[in-house]
Scaffold this motif. Structure first.
Motif, PDB file in Angstrom:
ATOM      1  N   GLU A 277      -4.398   1.157   8.558  1.00 56.97           N
ATOM      2  CA  GLU A 277      -4.647   1.361   7.123  1.00 56.97           C
ATOM      3  C   GLU A 277      -3.590   0.638   6.282  1.00 56.97           C
ATOM      4  N   ARG A 278      -2.342   0.729   6.741  1.00 56.34           N
ATOM      5  CA  ARG A 278      -1.248   0.076   6.008  1.00 56.34           C
ATOM      6  C   ARG A 278      -1.509  -1.430   5.921  1.00 56.34           C
ATOM      7  N   LEU A 280      -4.449  -2.868   6.099  1.00 61.20           N
ATOM      8  CA  LEU A 280      -5.592  -3.096   5.199  1.00 61.20           C
ATOM      9  C   LEU A 280      -5.158  -3.040   3.740  1.00 61.20           C
ATOM     10  N   VAL A 281      -4.287  -2.073   3.424  1.00 63.21           N
ATOM     11  CA  VAL A 281      -3.814  -1.956   2.042  1.00 63.21           C
ATOM     12  C   VAL A 281      -2.997  -3.190   1.672  1.00 63.21           C
ATOM     13  N   GLU A 282      -2.112  -3.589   2.572  1.00 60.16           N
ATOM     14  CA  GLU A 282      -1.270  -4.761   2.290  1.00 60.16           C
ATOM     15  C   GLU A 282      -2.118  -5.988   1.970  1.00 60.16           C
ATOM     16  N   ARG A 283      -3.206  -6.116   2.678  1.00 60.08           N
ATOM     17  CA  ARG A 283      -4.020  -7.328   2.505  1.00 60.08           C
ATOM     18  C   ARG A 283      -5.053  -7.191   1.390  1.00 60.08           C
ATOM     19  N   SER A 284      -5.117  -6.015   0.735  1.00 67.31           N
ATOM     20  CA  SER A 284      -6.171  -5.797  -0.273  1.00 67.31           C
ATOM     21  C   SER A 284      -5.742  -6.288  -1.650  1.00 67.31           C
TER      22      SER A 284
ATOM     23  N   LYS B 185      -3.121  -3.250 -10.479  1.00 66.23           N
ATOM     24  CA  LYS B 185      -3.651  -3.252  -9.113  1.00 66.23           C
ATOM     25  C   LYS B 185      -2.512  -3.267  -8.096  1.00 66.23           C
ATOM     26  N   LYS B 189      -1.393  -0.514  -5.066  1.00 66.87           N
ATOM     27  CA  LYS B 189      -1.070  -0.854  -3.673  1.00 66.87           C
ATOM     28  C   LYS B 189       0.195  -0.127  -3.224  1.00 66.87           C
ATOM     29  N   LEU B 192      -0.561   3.565  -2.700  1.00 65.43           N
ATOM     30  CA  LEU B 192      -1.339   3.826  -1.484  1.00 65.43           C
ATOM     31  C   LEU B 192      -0.433   3.721  -0.255  1.00 65.43           C
ATOM     32  N   LEU B 193       0.455   2.739  -0.262  1.00 64.53           N
ATOM     33  CA  LEU B 193       1.396   2.602   0.859  1.00 64.53           C
ATOM     34  C   LEU B 193       2.314   3.816   0.933  1.00 64.53           C
ATOM     35  N   LEU B 196       0.724   6.540   2.714  1.00 63.83           N
ATOM     36  CA  LEU B 196       0.684   6.309   4.161  1.00 63.83           C
ATOM     37  C   LEU B 196       2.053   6.510   4.800  1.00 63.83           C
ATOM     38  N   ASN B 197       3.086   6.357   4.018  1.00 62.98           N
ATOM     39  CA  ASN B 197       4.442   6.390   4.588  1.00 62.98           C
ATOM     40  C   ASN B 197       5.125   7.744   4.500  1.00 62.98           C
ATOM     41  N   TYR B 205      -4.338  10.470   1.241  1.00 63.79           N
ATOM     42  CA  TYR B 205      -4.891   9.150   1.495  1.00 63.79           C
ATOM     43  C   TYR B 205      -6.319   9.260   1.991  1.00 63.79           C
ATOM     44  N   LEU B 210      -9.794   2.416  -0.619  1.00 63.52           N
ATOM     45  CA  LEU B 210      -9.811   0.952  -0.549  1.00 63.52           C
ATOM     46  C   LEU B 210     -11.149   0.387  -0.982  1.00 63.52           C
ATOM     47  N   ARG B 213     -11.120   0.218  -4.663  1.00 66.06           N
ATOM     48  CA  ARG B 213     -10.096  -0.768  -5.045  1.00 66.06           C
ATOM     49  C   ARG B 213     -10.656  -2.195  -5.047  1.00 66.06           C
TER      50      ARG B 213
END
Lengths: 284, 284
Positions: A277-278, A280-284, B185, B189, B192-193, B196-197, B205, B210, B213
């Protein structure tokens, strides 16, 4: 651990209405289990706010993942005893999204046309919520007993119905905490006078308050009877001395904290691949 | 007056969506009308808590004596923009008794079988209440527009229906404040990270986040269109830059304060003989 003076004994033990409890032996001026003063108490209340908020969020979070735990705090008291202050100063620490408040007033004609639990059932807390009843189904065995709007057989039916109702709620995941805020008759007099003397409190004064005040002893008897009939292991009553508002607030806060801690709540761990998921988020 | 740094300009003016407003010209990092920093802002938020609570109590008090004034705060935003934080940190100052919270989720099958305003109507604030919609009837012209679940004619019908609905609520005594929390945007990001962290945020989450997004630009277009169609004098939109959470909170707090101050609330003066009542209480 908070810096403020903490409780020596758990309110869940000292304030519990157990076998042989007598309301008349309970001193509304006392502060059971707490040796601090007003300043200490106010500090403790504030220090524990964030822990209470965190536990409430965990309760809510669990429900998003199928958890069915929830809390129902029932508040009963004579007029001016401070139910409103509990709501503002204790419940106020929680996220309003996770709190389900309900004030029960005199029933409407529609509500009266049903059995007394009809309107109560509709307001029970959903999974993950902290429900608060400001007055409750107990009015139907308190004011109704005092004014003899229900006869003894009907009152017996209601005590039994209440116990069955609470057993069912408990079975569905609800921890029930029933609190009577206990003030003295003289303290009520001072508080009624304060309402009459302060412009920002005058709107709270009702000429009807004196009417119920005249039945003080009958109310105490009705509470005593309700405790005997309905203080159960799964839905215990607590009598909170409330002449000192600051004490009543920290005592109710403790009851909530102890109950929530007892649920052994955990932050849910969703079933997802965090690394993926991380990415995917980074690349979104 | 608070000790903290106050606003130089009213958010009700600087953040208002007026004629010619372009969402794309609004910088989510900016802090319009406020020269202080995060520490100042947090101090201001706290200092104004009690004034906000007092005004809310006056609003409530008036309604006990026939007042019909009430507030409806509509919160809309992209995921993670901080609606929850507004609820906790701004609304949290008010007495929970006087706040009517409603989160609108995806409609149930029953709700879908009615027109889109059916479920909204049931949740409008009662007299004296501060209602908060976390998402709202605007989803029906936002996500529905983005995913083309409604065609252009249907969307036109909805904008018109919304305006008529809001005019009617306003006529009944409701001050409507519509807020879009505006994040960038990239800020989303980062948030969202963070979910996840951090173990205590992971439960928030959703893999669905996504998906929406990916339609960011379409959402911004849908918001722009909704503003043009529904930012009216009686129910204006405000776009609150929200990359800085602390700013979004003080800005919404100001919008509420300004709206409540504008109602010229007074403590009600009940029609009773205070001296006589005082005497009755003394002798009771």
């Amino acid at each position: 651990m908070p810096d403020a003076v903490t409780f020596d004994q758990h309110p869940s033990e000292t304030l519990l209405v157990g076998k042989g409890f007598k309301l008349k032996d309970c001193d509304p001026d006392s502060t059971p289990g707490y040796s601090g003063d007003k300043v200490d108490g106010e500090m403790l209340l504030e220090e524990l706010d964030s822990r209470l908020a965190e536990l409430q969020e965990q309760l809510f979070a669990e429900s998003r993942f199928g958890g069915t735990k929830r809390i129902l705090l029932v508040l009963q008291a004579m007029d001016t005893a401070g139910k409103g202050g509990i709501v503002t100063h204790v419940m106020g620490a929680m996220n309003p999204h996770g709190v389900q408040m309900k004030s029960f007033k005199a029933p409407t004609p529609e509500e009266k046309s049903y059995d007394f639990l009809w309107r109560i059932e509709k307001e029970v807390p959903a999974s993950g919520m902290v429900g608060v009843f400001d007055r409750s189904h107990y009015e139907d065995v308190l004011i109704h007993r005092v004014h003899r709007w229900a006869n003894p057989e009907e009152l017996e039916r209601r005590y039994k119905a209440i116990n069955e109702f609470e057993v069912r709620q408990n079975g569905a995941g609800t921890k029930i905490i029933k609190v009577m805020l206990h003030i003295s008759k003289d303290e009520q007099k001072q508080r009624l006078l304060a309402r009459l003397n302060e412009p920002n409190k005058l709107w709270k004064y009702s000429t009807g308050d004196l009417k119920e005040r005249a039945f003080w002893t009958d109310y105490m008897d009705a509470y005593q009877k309700a405790f005997e009939k309905t203080s159960t292991e799964i839905a215990p009553w607590y009598v909170v001395p409330a002449n000192k508002k600051w004490y009543a607030r920290i005592a109710v806060q403790q009851l909530l904290l102890e109950t929530l801690e007892g649920l052994k709540l955990q932050w849910p761990v969703p079933d997802l691949d965090v690394d993926m998921e991380r990415d995917l988020v980074e690349r979104s």
